[in-house]
Scaffold this motif. Structure first.
Motif, mmCIF file in Angstrom:
data_model
loop_
_atom_site.group_PDB
_atom_site.id
_atom_site.type_symbol
_atom_site.label_atom_id
_atom_site.label_comp_id
_atom_site.label_asym_id
_atom_site.label_seq_id
_atom_site.Cartn_x
_atom_site.Cartn_y
_atom_site.Cartn_z
ATOM 1 N N GLY A 61 50.696 29.121 6.564
ATOM 2 C CA GLY A 61 51.741 30.090 6.300
ATOM 3 C C GLY A 61 53.104 29.428 6.379
ATOM 4 O O GLY A 61 53.344 28.594 7.258
ATOM 5 N N ILE A 94 52.952 30.776 1.215
ATOM 6 C CA ILE A 94 51.989 29.873 1.855
ATOM 7 C C ILE A 94 52.324 28.477 1.365
ATOM 8 O O ILE A 94 52.573 28.278 0.177
ATOM 9 N N HIS A 119 52.395 34.659 -0.839
ATOM 10 C CA HIS A 119 51.570 34.985 0.328
ATOM 11 C C HIS A 119 50.739 36.226 0.012
ATOM 12 O O HIS A 119 51.076 37.344 0.380
#
Length: 123
Positions: A7, A13, A48
């Motif tokens: 993360g 990410i 993400h």
């Protein structure tokens, strides 16, 4: 070559290549919609989301450039009770504070656990 996926922030990410990269691995990252490159940190960023992560992992798998077995180690399993490990029973009744619960929630969220699973772990 080693790939580190973790993360980065609430929206991204990060993907980092240690020890160089191959063209096929680079193309695996480039095939993820919405990806960007951060030249200062030398990392790729993808959205993400579960879809982005699934696509990235599928693309990496399709390259055939890795063997998951090479780093796998067999760990012998033996169960010991807490008392056999020298743990006092009263120390097992620790009640986590709100900061510990928040940190656990952040970790479970980063690992893409479902909201229902997170709720079960926290309460």
């Amino acid at each position: 070559m080693r790939i580190i996926i973790r993360g980065f922030d609430a929206n991204s990410i990060s993907i980092q290549f240690e020890g160089g990269f191959s063209t096929s691995m680079l193309n695996a990252v480039r095939a993820v919609p919405g990806r960007t490159y951060n030249p200062q940190r030398k990392i790729w960023l993808i959205p993400h989301s579960q879809d982005s992560l699934d696509l990235l992992l599928e693309n990496i798998y399709q390259t055939g450039n890795f063997n998951i077995e090479e780093n796998r180690k067999e760990v012998p399993f033996s169960y010991k009770t807490p008392e056999e490990n020298g743990v006092e029973p009263e120390s097992l009744s620790h009640q986590p504070d709100s900061q510990e619960l928040q940190k656990l929630k952040e970790i479970l969220t980063a690992k893409h656990y479902s909201p229902r699973t997170i709720e079960n772990y926290l309460y």
